[in-house]
Design an enzyme around this catalytic site. Sequence first.
Site, PDB file in Angstrom:
ATOM      1  NE  ARG A 193      -2.058   1.461   3.840  1.00 23.84           N
ATOM      2  CZ  ARG A 193      -2.700   1.782   4.957  1.00 23.84           C
ATOM      3  NH1 ARG A 193      -3.996   1.517   5.073  1.00 23.84           N
ATOM      4  NH2 ARG A 193      -2.081   2.347   5.961  1.00 23.84           N
ATOM      5  CB  THR A 199      -2.086   7.118  -3.395  1.00 27.88           C
ATOM      6  OG1 THR A 199      -1.487   5.804  -3.391  1.00 27.88           O
ATOM      7  CG2 THR A 199      -1.161   8.095  -4.111  1.00 27.88           C
ATOM      8  CG  ASP A 224       3.864  -1.969   8.910  1.00 31.47           C
ATOM      9  OD1 ASP A 224       3.962  -3.193   8.671  1.00 31.47           O
ATOM     10  OD2 ASP A 224       3.949  -1.114   8.020  1.00 31.47           O
ATOM     11  CG  ASP A 282       7.450  -2.362   9.550  1.00 30.07           C
ATOM     12  OD1 ASP A 282       7.799  -2.925   8.492  1.00 30.07           O
ATOM     13  OD2 ASP A 282       7.356  -1.132   9.668  1.00 30.07           O
TER      14      ASP A 282
HETATM   15  C1  PRP Z   1      -0.611  -4.054   5.030  1.00 28.89           C
HETATM   16  C2  PRP Z   1      -1.511  -5.225   5.367  1.00 28.89           C
HETATM   17  C3  PRP Z   1      -2.508  -5.211   4.237  1.00 28.89           C
HETATM   18  C4  PRP Z   1      -2.655  -3.721   3.955  1.00 28.89           C
HETATM   19  C5  PRP Z   1      -3.942  -3.237   4.582  1.00 28.89           C
HETATM   20  O1  PRP Z   1       0.315  -4.414   4.082  1.00 28.89           O
HETATM   21  O2  PRP Z   1      -0.817  -6.434   5.505  1.00 28.89           O
HETATM   22  O3  PRP Z   1      -2.062  -5.891   3.078  1.00 28.89           O
HETATM   23  O4  PRP Z   1      -1.529  -3.075   4.566  1.00 28.89           O
HETATM   24  O5  PRP Z   1      -4.221  -1.939   4.234  1.00 28.89           O
HETATM   25  P1  PRP Z   1      -5.468  -1.564   3.331  1.00 28.89           P
HETATM   26  O6  PRP Z   1      -6.648  -2.344   3.810  1.00 28.89           O
HETATM   27  O7  PRP Z   1      -5.648  -0.081   3.572  1.00 28.89           O
HETATM   28  O8  PRP Z   1      -5.124  -1.853   1.897  1.00 28.89           O
HETATM   29  P2  PRP Z   1       1.419  -3.381   3.526  1.00 28.89           P
HETATM   30  O9  PRP Z   1       0.898  -2.684   2.302  1.00 28.89           O
HETATM   31  O10 PRP Z   1       1.887  -2.507   4.625  1.00 28.89           O
HETATM   32  O11 PRP Z   1       2.563  -4.341   3.033  1.00 28.89           O
HETATM   33  P3  PRP Z   1       3.452  -5.402   3.876  1.00 28.89           P
HETATM   34  O12 PRP Z   1       2.586  -6.588   4.127  1.00 28.89           O
HETATM   35  O13 PRP Z   1       4.573  -5.677   2.956  1.00 28.89           O
HETATM   36  O14 PRP Z   1       3.892  -4.751   5.149  1.00 28.89           O
HETATM   37  N1  URA Z   2      -1.374  -1.971   7.457  1.00 28.01           N
HETATM   38  C1  URA Z   2      -0.891  -2.354   8.653  1.00 28.01           C
HETATM   39  O1  URA Z   2       0.062  -3.164   8.735  1.00 28.01           O
HETATM   40  N2  URA Z   2      -1.453  -1.854   9.758  1.00 28.01           N
HETATM   41  C2  URA Z   2      -2.477  -0.986   9.728  1.00 28.01           C
HETATM   42  O2  URA Z   2      -2.963  -0.575  10.797  1.00 28.01           O
HETATM   43  C3  URA Z   2      -2.975  -0.597   8.464  1.00 28.01           C
HETATM   44  C4  URA Z   2      -2.401  -1.107   7.343  1.00 28.01           C
END
Ligand code: PRP
Ligand code: URA
Length: 210
Positions: free
Chosen positions: A103, A107, A201, A204
Site C-alpha cells: 500500500r 495515496t 504495521d 514490520d
Molecule cells: C498491510 C496489510 C494489508 C494492507 C492493509 O500491508 O498487511 O495488506 O496493509 O491496508 P489496506 O486495507 O488499507 O489496503 P502493507 O501494504 O503494509 O505491506 P506489507 O505486508 O509488505 O507490510
Molecule cells: N497496514 C498495517 O500493517 N497496519 C495498519 O494498521 C494498516 C495497514
Amino acid sequence: MRLHVADHPLITHKLTVLRDKRTPSPVFRQLTHELVTLLAYEATRDVRVTPREIETPVTTTVGVEISSPRPLVVPILRAGLGMLEGMTTLIPTAEVGFLGMVRDDETLQPTTYAERLPDDLSGRQCFVVDPMLATGGSLGAAIEFLFARGADDVTAVCLLGTPEGVKMIEDMVGDRNVHLVLGALDEGLNDRAYIVPGLGDAGDRLYGTV
Ligand code: PRP
Ligand code: URA
C-alpha cells in the site's frame, strides 16, 4: 457477503498480547500462527468434502475427504505470509498461491508486485490471508484478482478489520460468494489509515523491521 467476527476469550486474549507494542517479533509470529489456526476453524466451516468409504478395525463406514480441486490458500505478501502455515496446518492438502501487494503511504492505493496463482481458479475454494483489513484496498484488489481468474468462492481471514474496510469489501463484492472472517472488528482508521486501536504495521512487527 457473509461476515464473521470471532467472539472467543482465547482469541481476544491472544489479540491483546499481539496489540501490545512491547511484544517482540518471535512472540508476535507465534501468536499470529495460533490465532490463524483458531480463525481457520471458522473459515473452513464450509470447505467442500466428498464422501469416502473406509474400513475401521471394527466395520466399514463412510466419512469424508477434502474435495478436488483442492482448496487454494493465498497469503498477501508480506504480512500474510505470517498466516500461511496456520492455514496449511489445518488444510495440509491445500495448494498455495501468492500475491505480493504494498500500500502506498500517500495515496493508500495497493500495487501488485508479485503474482503466482494458477491461471484457472474455476471450481476452487480460495482462502486469502492478510492480518490487516484497513481501508480494504489491498484485500479488495486481491479478491478481484481471484474472481478474474474464475474463482467463485472466496474466504478472507484477517486478524483485525475496520468498519470502513468491511464496507468497502461488501460494496465491491455485491452478491458474489465471499466470506470474511475477522479476529476483531476495531474502531476505525486514524489520519494515516492505520487501524485504531490496531497493532501497528503488521509486516514490520512480524519481521522485526520497525
Ligand atoms: C498491510 C496489510 C494489508 C494492507 C492493509 O500491508 O498487511 O495488506 O496493509 O491496508 P489496506 O486495507 O488499507 O489496503 P502493507 O501494504 O503494509 O505491506 P506489507 O505486508 O509488505 O507490510
Ligand atoms: N497496514 C498495517 O500493517 N497496519 C495498519 O494498521 C494498516 C495497514
